[in-house]
Each structure stands twice: as C-alpha cells, then as structure tokens.
Design a protein around this motif. Structure first.
Motif, PDB file in Angstrom:
ATOM      1  N   GLU A  21       0.840  -1.206   0.000  1.00 28.88           N
ATOM      2  CA  GLU A  21       0.000   0.000   0.000  1.00 28.88           C
ATOM      3  C   GLU A  21       0.870   1.249   0.000  1.00 28.88           C
ATOM      4  OE1 GLU A  21      -4.079  -0.776   2.367  1.00 28.88           O
ATOM      5  OE2 GLU A  21      -2.261  -1.225   3.516  1.00 28.88           O
ATOM      6  N   LEU A  22       1.954   1.210   0.754  1.00 28.82           N
ATOM      7  CA  LEU A  22       2.876   2.345   0.784  1.00 28.82           C
ATOM      8  C   LEU A  22       3.488   2.565  -0.598  1.00 28.82           C
ATOM      9  CD1 LEU A  22       4.392   4.571   2.278  1.00 28.82           C
ATOM     10  CD2 LEU A  22       6.058   2.835   3.013  1.00 28.82           C
ATOM     11  N   ALA A  23       3.899   1.497  -1.247  1.00 33.18           N
ATOM     12  CA  ALA A  23       4.478   1.603  -2.589  1.00 33.18           C
ATOM     13  C   ALA A  23       3.472   2.225  -3.553  1.00 33.18           C
ATOM     14  CB  ALA A  23       4.928   0.235  -3.085  1.00 33.18           C
ATOM     15  N   LYS A  24       2.206   1.826  -3.452  1.00 32.39           N
ATOM     16  CA  LYS A  24       1.163   2.398  -4.319  1.00 32.39           C
ATOM     17  C   LYS A  24       0.992   3.884  -4.063  1.00 32.39           C
ATOM     18  CE  LYS A  24      -1.698  -1.616  -5.212  1.00 32.39           C
ATOM     19  NZ  LYS A  24      -3.008  -2.256  -5.015  1.00 32.39           N
ATOM     20  N   LYS A  25       0.971   4.288  -2.779  1.00 34.03           N
ATOM     21  CA  LYS A  25       0.825   5.704  -2.444  1.00 34.03           C
ATOM     22  C   LYS A  25       1.995   6.527  -2.966  1.00 34.03           C
ATOM     23  CE  LYS A  25      -2.211   5.545   1.515  1.00 34.03           C
ATOM     24  NZ  LYS A  25      -2.650   6.388   2.601  1.00 34.03           N
ATOM     25  N   LEU A  26       3.179   5.918  -2.997  1.00 30.03           N
ATOM     26  CA  LEU A  26       4.367   6.607  -3.490  1.00 30.03           C
ATOM     27  C   LEU A  26       4.439   6.593  -5.014  1.00 30.03           C
ATOM     28  CD1 LEU A  26       6.927   5.155  -0.945  1.00 30.03           C
ATOM     29  CD2 LEU A  26       6.284   7.549  -1.120  1.00 30.03           C
ATOM     30  N   LEU A  33      10.847   0.162  -3.521  1.00 31.57           N
ATOM     31  CA  LEU A  33      10.646   0.504  -2.121  1.00 31.57           C
ATOM     32  C   LEU A  33      11.538  -0.340  -1.217  1.00 31.57           C
ATOM     33  CD1 LEU A  33       9.309   2.048   0.145  1.00 31.57           C
ATOM     34  CD2 LEU A  33       7.328   0.521  -0.049  1.00 31.57           C
ATOM     35  N   TYR A  34      11.643  -1.636  -1.496  1.00 31.79           N
ATOM     36  CA  TYR A  34      12.538  -2.487  -0.713  1.00 31.79           C
ATOM     37  C   TYR A  34      13.988  -2.006  -0.823  1.00 31.79           C
ATOM     38  CZ  TYR A  34       9.110  -6.100   0.450  1.00 31.79           C
ATOM     39  OH  TYR A  34       8.045  -6.784   0.959  1.00 31.79           O
ATOM     40  N   ASP A  35      14.390  -1.586  -2.023  1.00 30.60           N
ATOM     41  CA  ASP A  35      15.751  -1.057  -2.211  1.00 30.60           C
ATOM     42  C   ASP A  35      15.974   0.193  -1.372  1.00 30.60           C
ATOM     43  OD1 ASP A  35      16.381  -3.083  -3.962  1.00 30.60           O
ATOM     44  OD2 ASP A  35      16.207  -1.849  -5.777  1.00 30.60           O
ATOM     45  N   GLN A  46      12.200  10.255  -2.113  1.00 28.45           N
ATOM     46  CA  GLN A  46      11.242   9.203  -1.760  1.00 28.45           C
ATOM     47  C   GLN A  46      11.222   8.988  -0.247  1.00 28.45           C
ATOM     48  OE1 GLN A  46       9.022   8.027  -3.647  1.00 28.45           O
ATOM     49  NE2 GLN A  46       9.793   8.609  -5.656  1.00 28.45           N
ATOM     50  N   LYS A  47      12.380   9.061   0.383  1.00 29.92           N
ATOM     51  CA  LYS A  47      12.433   8.888   1.839  1.00 29.92           C
ATOM     52  C   LYS A  47      11.629   9.981   2.534  1.00 29.92           C
ATOM     53  CE  LYS A  47      16.703   6.312   2.463  1.00 29.92           C
ATOM     54  NZ  LYS A  47      18.045   6.304   3.051  1.00 29.92           N
ATOM     55  N   LYS A  48      11.728  11.207   2.034  1.00 24.81           N
ATOM     56  CA  LYS A  48      10.953  12.306   2.612  1.00 24.81           C
ATOM     57  C   LYS A  48       9.461  12.063   2.440  1.00 24.81           C
ATOM     58  CE  LYS A  48      14.465  15.870   2.179  1.00 24.81           C
ATOM     59  NZ  LYS A  48      14.895  17.082   1.515  1.00 24.81           N
ATOM     60  N   LYS A  49       9.070  11.544   1.281  1.00 28.11           N
ATOM     61  CA  LYS A  49       7.657  11.240   1.033  1.00 28.11           C
ATOM     62  C   LYS A  49       7.180  10.154   1.992  1.00 28.11           C
ATOM     63  CE  LYS A  49       7.391  12.405  -3.880  1.00 28.11           C
ATOM     64  NZ  LYS A  49       7.161  11.844  -5.229  1.00 28.11           N
ATOM     65  N   ILE A  50       8.019   9.133   2.193  1.00 24.62           N
ATOM     66  CA  ILE A  50       7.666   8.047   3.114  1.00 24.62           C
ATOM     67  C   ILE A  50       7.431   8.607   4.516  1.00 24.62           C
ATOM     68  CG2 ILE A  50       8.562   5.980   4.290  1.00 24.62           C
ATOM     69  CD1 ILE A  50      10.055   5.353   1.609  1.00 24.62           C
ATOM     70  N   LEU A  51       8.340   9.456   4.961  1.00 25.82           N
ATOM     71  CA  LEU A  51       8.206  10.050   6.296  1.00 25.82           C
ATOM     72  C   LEU A  51       6.929  10.871   6.410  1.00 25.82           C
ATOM     73  CD1 LEU A  51      11.905  11.142   6.954  1.00 25.82           C
ATOM     74  CD2 LEU A  51      10.740   9.097   7.797  1.00 25.82           C
ATOM     75  N   ASN A  52       6.590  11.609   5.355  1.00 25.68           N
ATOM     76  CA  ASN A  52       5.366  12.411   5.362  1.00 25.68           C
ATOM     77  C   ASN A  52       4.111  11.546   5.366  1.00 25.68           C
ATOM     78  OD1 ASN A  52       6.590  14.924   5.445  1.00 25.68           O
ATOM     79  ND2 ASN A  52       6.741  15.078   3.232  1.00 25.68           N
ATOM     80  N   ILE A  53       4.083  10.534   4.524  1.00 23.31           N
ATOM     81  CA  ILE A  53       2.909   9.657   4.438  1.00 23.31           C
ATOM     82  C   ILE A  53       2.653   8.960   5.766  1.00 23.31           C
ATOM     83  CG2 ILE A  53       2.052   7.504   3.420  1.00 23.31           C
ATOM     84  CD1 ILE A  53       3.355   8.449   0.776  1.00 23.31           C
TER      85      ILE A  53
END
Length: 57
Positions: A21-26, A33-35, A46-53
């Motif tokens: 689900e996180l990968a889809k949102k990104l 994403l695993y990488d 992408q890391k900043k987006k992950i932290l925000n989500i």
C-alpha cells in the motif's frame, strides 16, 4: 535491517498499512521501495515522502 527500515515498518504496523500500500501511495514499485528501505538506493526525495505519508518525525 537499517534503522530507517525499522522505523518505517513500525509506522506501517501502527497505521495498519501494508508495504505494498505504501508503494502504491508513493507511485513506485515494491522492489524499488525495498531497495530504499534496505539502503540499496539513496532516493532522498522518496524517503521524505515516506516520512510524510507515515507521519514520522
């Protein structure tokens, strides 16, 4: 497992969200994403987006 990956996985559990689900949102593939999580890729944006989500401070 990196500290970043541990933090993300804990947040995913707290938010009851799967990694796919996180990968889809990104808008990225699960493999990418695993990488990012295991630090095979830098992907700072992408890391900043992950932290925000996941609302990680």
């Amino acid at each position: 497992m990196t500290e970043f990956e541990k933090t993300v996985r804990k947040a995913l559990i707290d938010k009851e969200m799967s990694i796919s689900e996180l990968a889809k949102k990104l808008g990225i593939s699960l493999t990418y994403l695993y990488d990012i999580l295991n630090s095979s890729r830098k992907a700072e944006k992408q890391k900043k987006k992950i932290l925000n989500i996941l609302d990680i401070k």
